[in-house]
Write a protein that holds these residues in place. Structure first.
Motif, mmCIF file in Angstrom:
data_model
loop_
_atom_site.group_PDB
_atom_site.id
_atom_site.type_symbol
_atom_site.label_atom_id
_atom_site.label_comp_id
_atom_site.label_asym_id
_atom_site.label_seq_id
_atom_site.Cartn_x
_atom_site.Cartn_y
_atom_site.Cartn_z
ATOM 1 N N VAL A 1 0.856 -1.204 0.000
ATOM 2 C CA VAL A 1 0.000 0.000 0.000
ATOM 3 C C VAL A 1 0.887 1.248 0.000
ATOM 4 O O VAL A 1 1.513 1.590 1.004
ATOM 5 C CB VAL A 1 -0.962 -0.014 1.208
ATOM 6 C CG1 VAL A 1 -1.750 1.289 1.273
ATOM 7 C CG2 VAL A 1 -1.910 -1.209 1.109
ATOM 8 N N LYS B 1 -0.020 4.436 -0.805
ATOM 9 C CA LYS B 1 -0.723 5.725 -0.710
ATOM 10 C C LYS B 1 0.123 6.756 0.044
ATOM 11 O O LYS B 1 0.752 6.401 1.047
ATOM 12 C CB LYS B 1 -2.086 5.555 -0.040
ATOM 13 C CG LYS B 1 -2.033 5.059 1.394
ATOM 14 C CD LYS B 1 -3.410 4.648 1.893
ATOM 15 C CE LYS B 1 -3.351 4.302 3.369
ATOM 16 N NZ LYS B 1 -4.534 3.553 3.833
ATOM 17 N N MET C 1 -13.555 -8.477 0.515
ATOM 18 C CA MET C 1 -12.570 -7.674 1.236
ATOM 19 C C MET C 1 -13.187 -7.240 2.563
ATOM 20 O O MET C 1 -14.390 -6.989 2.630
ATOM 21 C CB MET C 1 -12.235 -6.439 0.389
ATOM 22 C CG MET C 1 -11.256 -5.472 0.992
ATOM 23 S SD MET C 1 -12.016 -4.185 1.992
ATOM 24 C CE MET C 1 -10.761 -2.926 1.878
ATOM 25 N N MET D 1 -12.195 -5.242 6.644
ATOM 26 C CA MET D 1 -11.285 -4.635 7.618
ATOM 27 C C MET D 1 -11.797 -4.922 9.024
ATOM 28 O O MET D 1 -12.991 -4.800 9.289
ATOM 29 C CB MET D 1 -11.252 -3.115 7.418
ATOM 30 C CG MET D 1 -10.397 -2.697 6.259
ATOM 31 S SD MET D 1 -9.923 -0.988 6.441
ATOM 32 C CE MET D 1 -11.220 -0.220 5.558
ATOM 33 N N MET E 1 -3.807 -5.862 7.452
ATOM 34 C CA MET E 1 -2.985 -4.686 7.215
ATOM 35 C C MET E 1 -1.730 -4.817 8.091
ATOM 36 O O MET E 1 -1.501 -5.862 8.682
ATOM 37 C CB MET E 1 -3.774 -3.414 7.556
ATOM 38 C CG MET E 1 -5.228 -3.561 7.164
ATOM 39 S SD MET E 1 -6.301 -2.117 7.085
ATOM 40 C CE MET E 1 -5.570 -0.856 8.033
ATOM 41 N N SER F 1 2.349 0.731 6.068
ATOM 42 C CA SER F 1 3.370 1.322 6.943
ATOM 43 C C SER F 1 4.498 0.360 7.307
ATOM 44 O O SER F 1 5.636 0.801 7.492
ATOM 45 C CB SER F 1 2.727 1.933 8.186
ATOM 46 O OG SER F 1 1.714 1.120 8.686
HETATM 47 C C1 PLP Z 1 -4.093 2.359 4.321
HETATM 48 C C2 PLP Z 1 -4.792 1.058 4.133
HETATM 49 C C3 PLP Z 1 -4.118 -0.161 4.334
HETATM 50 C C4 PLP Z 1 -2.678 -0.253 4.813
HETATM 51 O O1 PLP Z 1 -2.586 0.170 6.140
HETATM 52 P P1 PLP Z 1 -1.220 -0.059 6.992
HETATM 53 O O2 PLP Z 1 -1.698 -0.096 8.382
HETATM 54 O O3 PLP Z 1 -0.352 1.104 6.699
HETATM 55 O O4 PLP Z 1 -0.621 -1.343 6.558
HETATM 56 C C5 PLP Z 1 -4.811 -1.333 4.082
HETATM 57 N N1 PLP Z 1 -6.089 -1.322 3.674
HETATM 58 C C6 PLP Z 1 -6.764 -0.179 3.471
HETATM 59 C C7 PLP Z 1 -8.181 -0.261 3.017
HETATM 60 C C8 PLP Z 1 -6.148 1.033 3.694
HETATM 61 O O5 PLP Z 1 -6.839 2.168 3.512
#
Ligand code: PLP
Length: 223
Positions: free
Chosen positions: A24, A26, A152, A154, A196, A215
């Motif tokens: 990632v 970004k 997907m 989180m 993540m 990160s």
């Molecule tokens: C930013 C982001 C990640 C990566 O996050 P880190 O904690 O930096 O590894 C993963 N998935 C999504 C949807 C994100 O927005």
């Protein structure tokens, strides 16, 4: 923090082979992306359409770009020509728009349906019930230019590892149920994107086969 190449290696070393790592990138520079590219990384994730388009234009064309953010319907057109995988598809309306842009670009666009697990009210995604209702509807089968290739999710923003593991496991159960009920003939439903930097090993232990790590590879983000 080590170099990007060292950090990347540290993440990859611990991963089972069947797990795809999306780096990632970004907010990170094209130079940092190239540091990862030069040691073999090809899958990168971005969450802003404008940044993604710019990086796509400047960087090598064999990069597989993943969109991991919340995508607005009016912005699908900018990434439809080249996107490898859209991770956060959270409404039927968005899926219909992606199909339209797929038709315009003569390509089928790979999508993951986002499942809502986290407790927080603001999280996007289908609930289990909404997802099943949508798949039961059969309307998605008329969308000829989207490939629904997986789910997907989180986890909640919490330090409670038991809760996080439970959440991952419940999405993993849903993934296998959906695969069996709706994608038995059509073998494209294969991707479970969870995990993540803080929780990817827990995600993999609970069924994830695609992790999105920022990160731990590129360092903290400064906005
Ligand atoms: C930013 C982001 C990640 C990566 O996050 P880190 O904690 O930096 O590894 C993963 N998935 C999504 C949807 C994100 O927005």
């Amino acid at each position: 923090m080590g170099s990007v190449a060292d950090n990347l290696n540290n993440v990859i070393q611990l991963l089972p082979q069947e797990v795809t790592l999306v780096a990632v990138s970004k907010t990170k520079s094209e130079e940092m992306i190239m540091d990862a590219y030069n040691v073999g990384q090809r899958d990168f994730g971005e969450n802003k359409v404008q940044d993604l388009v710019q990086k796509y234009e400047h960087l090598p064309k064999d990069i597989k770009w993943h969109f991991i953010g919340h995508l607005q319907t009016n912005k699908v057109k900018y990434i439809a020509p080249f996107i490898h995988l859209l991770h956060g598809v959270d409404t039927e309306k968005l899926l219909v728009q992606i199909d339209k842009e797929g038709i315009k670009n003569s390509r089928s666009i790979n999508c993951l349906l986002q499942v809502h697990i986290a407790q927080e009210e603001t999280k996007f995604g289908f609930s289990d019930e909404e997802l099943i209702a949508f798949l039961e509807s059969d309307r998605w089968k008329q969308l000829t230019h989207v490939n629904i290739v997986g789910l997907m999710a989180m986890a909640s923003h919490t330090s409670d590892l038991v809760q996080i593991a439970d959440e991952f496991r419940s999405v993993s159960d849903l993934f296998f149920k959906v695969k069996q009920c709706y994608f038995q003939e059509n073998k494209i439903f294969t991707v479970l994107s969870m995990g993540m930097s803080g929780d990817y090993m827990l995600a993999v232990a609970n069924g994830s086969n695609m992790i999105r790590v920022g990160s731990s590879i590129f360092g903290d983000r400064i906005y």
